[in-house]
Scaffold this active site. Structure first.
Site, PDB file in Angstrom:
ATOM      1  N   HIS A  17      38.560  42.696  40.376  1.00  0.00           N
ATOM      2  CA  HIS A  17      38.599  43.014  42.032  1.00  0.00           C
ATOM      3  C   HIS A  17      38.801  41.689  42.887  1.00  0.00           C
ATOM      4  CE1 HIS A  17      37.214  46.764  41.920  1.00  0.00           C
ATOM      5  NE2 HIS A  17      36.532  46.931  40.638  1.00  0.00           N
ATOM      6  N   LYS A  31      44.529  47.784  39.821  1.00  0.00           N
ATOM      7  CA  LYS A  31      44.087  48.029  41.171  1.00  0.00           C
ATOM      8  C   LYS A  31      44.973  47.353  42.114  1.00  0.00           C
ATOM      9  CE  LYS A  31      39.633  47.537  38.794  1.00  0.00           C
ATOM     10  NZ  LYS A  31      39.438  48.769  38.525  1.00  0.00           N
ATOM     11  N   SER A  89      32.083  44.670  40.932  1.00  0.00           N
ATOM     12  CA  SER A  89      32.646  45.759  41.484  1.00  0.00           C
ATOM     13  C   SER A  89      31.773  46.875  42.052  1.00  0.00           C
ATOM     14  CB  SER A  89      33.440  46.566  40.227  1.00  0.00           C
ATOM     15  OG  SER A  89      32.360  46.975  39.218  1.00  0.00           O
TER      16      SER A  89
HETATM   17  N1  PMP Z   1      36.979  44.897  34.901  1.00  0.00           N
HETATM   18  C1  PMP Z   1      36.298  45.259  36.025  1.00  0.00           C
HETATM   19  C2  PMP Z   1      35.372  44.302  36.787  1.00  0.00           C
HETATM   20  C3  PMP Z   1      36.631  46.609  36.511  1.00  0.00           C
HETATM   21  O1  PMP Z   1      35.901  46.856  37.807  1.00  0.00           O
HETATM   22  C4  PMP Z   1      37.462  47.499  35.904  1.00  0.00           C
HETATM   23  C5  PMP Z   1      37.773  48.467  36.549  1.00  0.00           C
HETATM   24  N2  PMP Z   1      36.898  49.569  36.637  1.00  0.00           N
HETATM   25  C6  PMP Z   1      37.883  46.704  34.638  1.00  0.00           C
HETATM   26  C7  PMP Z   1      37.682  45.720  34.089  1.00  0.00           C
HETATM   27  C8  PMP Z   1      38.909  47.904  33.933  1.00  0.00           C
HETATM   28  O2  PMP Z   1      40.216  47.726  34.391  1.00  0.00           O
HETATM   29  P1  PMP Z   1      41.100  48.910  34.269  1.00  0.00           P
HETATM   30  O3  PMP Z   1      41.039  49.992  34.980  1.00  0.00           O
HETATM   31  O4  PMP Z   1      42.552  48.331  34.375  1.00  0.00           O
HETATM   32  O5  PMP Z   1      41.214  49.203  32.749  1.00  0.00           O
END
Ligand code: PMP
Length: 396
Positions: free
Chosen positions: A212, A243, A184
């Site tokens: 992502h 997302k 990310s």
């Molecule tokens: N896994 C990854 C790689 C992420 O980037 C994120 C979000 N920042 C999450 C999990 C968590 O997802 P959510 O925002 O839907 O809780």
């Protein structure tokens, strides 16, 4: 003795953040999350949301949400395992499983608690988790909750991963290799074919957090597993619904057995109220839309390539991104925050990302290009980057 209730120890920590130049107030968004937004009362170009496909304010999703409120109310009323499980939740999971080309899907209330709940549930004492060192915080927390032993391998380093498997595989019952599909903060893609090969060679399981990659990579956004043609060879694929899908929630895709077990031991499903109808129905609609057309993912990639090429030509350091995540590496923490502030003053919102989210000295502003941006907005943003980049002397 000072009064503990005044939280002086926290005030000292906050003062420290201020001295380091990294303390910030939360920006306030007035209205929907779109490519152009009203932020703290000012109209700016938004290059900071994960709303990859522009679904967060899409008319079809909004209509689905309104209709679901009329038919099913505003709350699930209970945790899933008691009486929070509605027909619309079941429909969503069936549709998602079809989309992901997997046997079954289990939906959680967020991507974060999906990782926190699933990793803990599918690993046991006597198991080993091997996790990429740059995996997301929710994976780290999920690992902390697990009773298995844990170790990390160097980022996407297959020699290091194999060394650990060779040296330690035989000491454990099950071994689970965990990686983000797309990282990310850098936008690089995990070397999944190699990871799967190693897992098969050493009889280990694989777990890919595709937060992502979902809605971004693969046919119409089916994800990193689809991108590499690895269907049936990854044991657990995690996706987020917050997302690209534009709403809220997370899920595990995989075998029916996974789903049966998580129904009994996935703690967020047992102890936290389930997703409301207004979230569930638009998610299903978003999946329908991706199954109808590749128009949204095509636009996303077209915009991402356009924007990245322009920034790179200007001499910005974009790291090793292979996806629409576009980090512009600045380095120093305070300078990163200053860069982000100047961009905002000039009309573009790109948040600064610094330690502890990324390692010290690798501060960056992270641009998230979406299908919702117009070429005019991207051109304007590039112009502002160039101006601020020159002012701060960060162009190569
Ligand atoms: N896994 C990854 C790689 C992420 O980037 C994120 C979000 N920042 C999450 C999990 C968590 O997802 P959510 O925002 O839907 O809780």
């Amino acid at each position: 003795m000072s009064n503990v209730h005044e939280l002086n120890y926290l005030k000292e920590n906050i003062q420290q953040l201020k001295e380091e130049g990294v303390y910030r107030e939360l920006p306030i968004l007035e209205g929907p999350n779109e490519s152009e937004i009203i932020l703290n009362g000012k109209k700016v170009i938004n290059l900071s949301s994960n709303n990859y496909l522009g679904f967060a304010n899409h008319p079809r999703l909004k209509k689905a949400a309104v209709d679901a409120v009329e038919s099913h109310g505003v709350g699930a009323g209970a945790v899933r395992t008691i009486i929070g499980n509605m027909d619309i939740h079941e429909n969503l999971e069936k549709r998602l499983a079809e989309f992901k080309r997997e046997e079954a899907v289990m939906v959680f209330q967020s991507g974060f608690n999906c990782n926190a709940g699933a990793i803990q549930a599918i690993t046991q004492k006597g198991d080993l988790i091997i996790s990429d060192e740059l995996n997301h915080a929710s994976i780290i927390d999920g690992c902390r909750l697990s009773r298995a032993d844990k170790t990390v391998y160097k980022h996407s380093d297959m020699e290091d991963l194999e060394r650990i498997l060779r040296e330690r595989r035989d000491d454990y019952n099950n071994v689970l290799i965990i990686t983000d599909g797309v990282f990310s903060m850098d936008g690089d893609i995990a070397p999944l074919p190699e990871i799967v090969e190693l897992a098969e060679k050493y009889n280990a399981m694989t777990y890919v957090d595709d937060a992502h990659g979902s809605g971004v990579l693969g046919e119409s956004g089916r994800g990193t597993v689809d991108h590499f043609g690895l269907h049936g060879r990854v044991d657990f694929t995690i996706g987020t619904l917050s997302k690209a899908i534009g709403v809220i929630g997370g899920y595990v895709a995989g075998k029916k057995t996974m789903k049966q077990w998580l129904s009994h031991r996935g703690r967020p499903l047992l102890f936290s109220t389930y997703l409301p109808p207004a979230a569930v129905a638009p998610i299903t609609e978003a999946v329908n839309m991706l199954m109808e057309t590749t128009e949204y993912t095509d636009k996303l990639w077209d915009n991402a390539k356009y924007f990245k090429e322009k920034l790179s030509t200007l001499g910005f350091d974009l790291g090793k991104s292979e996806t629409p995540i576009t980090p512009v590496i600045i380095g120093d923490e305070a300078e990163t925050m200053e860069f982000s502030k100047k961009l905002l003053d000039n009309g573009v919102f790109v948040s600064g990302i610094i330690f502890p989210t990324v390692p010290k000295g690798t501060g960056r502003v992270r641009c998230m290009v979406t299908a919702g941006h117009t070429k005019e907005q991207l051109d304007k943003a590039v112009e502002i980057f160039q101006k601020v980049g020159k002012e701060m002397n960060v162009l190569k």
